[in-house]
Scaffold this active site. Structure first.
Site, PDB file in Angstrom:
ATOM      1  N   ASP A  46      13.988  75.912 -57.517  1.00 26.85           N
ATOM      2  CA  ASP A  46      15.035  75.671 -58.515  1.00 26.85           C
ATOM      3  C   ASP A  46      14.413  74.965 -59.720  1.00 26.85           C
ATOM      4  OD1 ASP A  46      17.344  75.207 -59.932  1.00 26.85           O
ATOM      5  OD2 ASP A  46      18.140  73.695 -58.565  1.00 26.85           O
TER       6      ASP A  46
ATOM      7  N   CYS B  35      41.652  74.073 -75.722  1.00 26.03           N
ATOM      8  CA  CYS B  35      41.297  72.777 -76.328  1.00 26.03           C
ATOM      9  C   CYS B  35      41.540  72.796 -77.828  1.00 26.03           C
ATOM     10  CB  CYS B  35      39.828  72.471 -76.037  1.00 26.03           C
ATOM     11  SG  CYS B  35      39.226  70.921 -76.753  1.00 26.03           S
TER      12      CYS B  35
ATOM     13  N   CYS C 185      19.050  78.338 -64.137  1.00 27.04           N
ATOM     14  CA  CYS C 185      20.059  78.250 -65.190  1.00 27.04           C
ATOM     15  C   CYS C 185      19.691  79.136 -66.373  1.00 27.04           C
ATOM     16  CB  CYS C 185      20.236  76.800 -65.646  1.00 27.04           C
ATOM     17  SG  CYS C 185      18.742  76.063 -66.344  1.00 27.04           S
TER      18      CYS C 185
ATOM     19  N   CYS D 278      38.747  67.010 -73.692  1.00 25.82           N
ATOM     20  CA  CYS D 278      37.698  67.954 -73.308  1.00 25.82           C
ATOM     21  C   CYS D 278      38.091  68.522 -71.956  1.00 25.82           C
ATOM     22  CB  CYS D 278      36.327  67.280 -73.233  1.00 25.82           C
ATOM     23  SG  CYS D 278      34.996  68.463 -72.859  1.00 25.82           S
TER      24      CYS D 278
ATOM     25  N   GLN E  15      23.267  68.598 -60.890  1.00 26.78           N
ATOM     26  CA  GLN E  15      23.995  69.803 -61.260  1.00 26.78           C
ATOM     27  C   GLN E  15      25.290  69.416 -61.974  1.00 26.78           C
ATOM     28  OE1 GLN E  15      22.907  72.787 -61.186  1.00 26.78           O
ATOM     29  NE2 GLN E  15      21.222  72.709 -59.713  1.00 26.78           N
TER      30      GLN E  15
END
Length: 412
Positions: free
Chosen positions: A344, A65, A370, A148, A249
């Site tokens: 989760d 990028c 995460c 992006c 997610q």
């Protein structure tokens, strides 16, 4: 005071910075430097600004990028894939090692470019128009994105239109936040942090602009300004309507891998507790073979799950509860009779819920996180209560960032 000096980079840190071991045991963190490199850096305290790479690493590659090193969205685009994946796996292994756990960490499951289906941009009006993108590396200015590569192309292509659409409601003094989600039937655009109320004329102008862009829904601080169709996603065999500002997610590819691991680990059982269930990412796949108790603190998420369950044939019974599992975790008594549990939680983890699970009769637990640090903390609680950590699978859904998802399977 700044000090320009030559540094030997020893390793990558947890945030993707190159780490040099300086004099007197001090560490210096140099963004965009790689292990094995000899670099020249402007050092202030424990931070170094990369000036030149005097001896580059053989693992150094060209970034994908043009905004890399300016935009703060990505930290590690300049590292060859095998070394990059080894760094991601090591982050998970190190988090468990810090808790005294020799974790069986598997290979990193990956997603490709353009896999990110949701992104939150900052935007501000200027004399030259609207700038919209992510904040710069270690700064407050917004990088006006032209591309992006990690984000879905449908979202990136919408950015010029969103700049024009949002011009009337953005401020020159403070940035607004725009969350864009790629639902299966269009873009869901949620605008936050915009001061003042909107006149009927501005609301009408926004609705016309959203219609011209074929946006599925446009909301402002949760208030629906325009909706051509109800944004929805698919979990298992269920189509679930997205509430405004709902959690999803980041990548459907990563989500599918998580679902595969969870359902395979749970196997053929009769009853499963899905804790911190959200809108049913795991609930619906699990309900194809087992009765599921789905619990979450967000009423909008539970309502979306319940409504989808009523419309979806062929599922085993799904019971839903709205409950703050941080303040009131499911107790061992309440979990009696459940064969497996999935949890989760957000980044803070679920220590109190893990403690209750540890005292329950549940035989299989699957933890999704995460944050490897809080996952390892919660794993320590389960292991100390007699569970065996069967495996940990890192999932790199946050491509080129210092974040990593992980799924851990426990049995006893």
């Amino acid at each position: 005071m700044a000090d320009v000096c030559e540094l030997q980079i020893a390793r990558l840190g947890a945030q993707g910075d190159g780490v040099a071991d300086a004099a007197a045991g001090q560490q210096v963190f140099v963004p965009y430097a790689l292990p094995g490199e000899l670099v020249q850096a402007d050092v202030r305290g424990d931070r170094g600004r990369l000036i030149a790479v005097n001896r580059p690493s053989p693992d150094r590659i060209a970034p994908v990028c043009r905004h890399f090193t300016h935009c703060g969205g990505c930290a590690v685009q300049h590292l060859r894939t095998p070394a990059y994946l080894a760094w991601k796996r090591e982050m998970v292994a190190n988090a468990f090692a810090a808790r005294g756990i020799g974790a069986p960490v598997g290979h990193v499951a990956t997603v490709g470019l353009g896999a990110r289906r949701r992104a939150t941009f900052s935007a501000r009006r200027t004399t030259r128009g609207v700038i919209m993108g992510f904040h710069e590396q270690k700064g407050v200015e917004i990088v006006d994105l032209v591309e992006c590569p990690v984000t879905a192309s449908t979202i990136v292509r919408a950015l010029p239109g969103l700049r024009n659409l949002l011009m009337p409601i953005l401020s020159r003094r403070a940035a607004g936040r725009i969350a864009v989600t790629q639902a299966m039937n269009g873009l869901d655009v949620a605008v936050e942090d915009v001061p003042g109320s909107l006149s009927p004329q501005v609301r009408e102008e926004l609705a016309r602009g959203a219609a011209a862009m074929n946006i599925a829904r446009l909301t402002l601080a949760g208030d629906v300004l325009y909706q051509s169709t109800v944004p929805a996603v698919r979990f298992g065999t269920a189509n679930v309507v997205l509430p405004p500002r709902s959690f999803l997610q980041a990548s459907s590819v990563a989500e599918n891998e998580m679902v595969r691991i969870v359902t395979q680990a749970v196997g053929k059982v009769k009853r499963v507790a899905d804790l911190f269930c959200g809108m049913g990412t795991f609930t619906f796949p699990l309900a194809q073979t087992a009765s599921v108790l789905a619990v979450d603190g967000e009423r909008s998420a539970i309502d979306a799950l319940s409504n989808a369950a009523k419309r979806t044939p062929g599922l085993k019974p799904i019971e839903t509860r709205v409950r703050d599992l941080f303040r009131e975790p499911m107790s061992a008594r309440e979990l009696k009779g459940y064969d497996a549990a999935v949890f989760d939680p957000p980044r803070a983890g679920a220590a109190t819920q893990a403690a209750s699970l540890a005292q329950s009769d549940v035989k299989t637990i699957v933890a999704v996180s995460c944050n490897p640090a809080t996952l390892a903390r919660d794993a320590r609680i389960l292991i100390d209560a007699g569970f065996t950590l069967e495996r940990v699978t890192p999932i790199d859904q946050f491509l080129y960032s210092p974040h990593i998802e992980a799924v851990a399977v426990f049995r006893r």
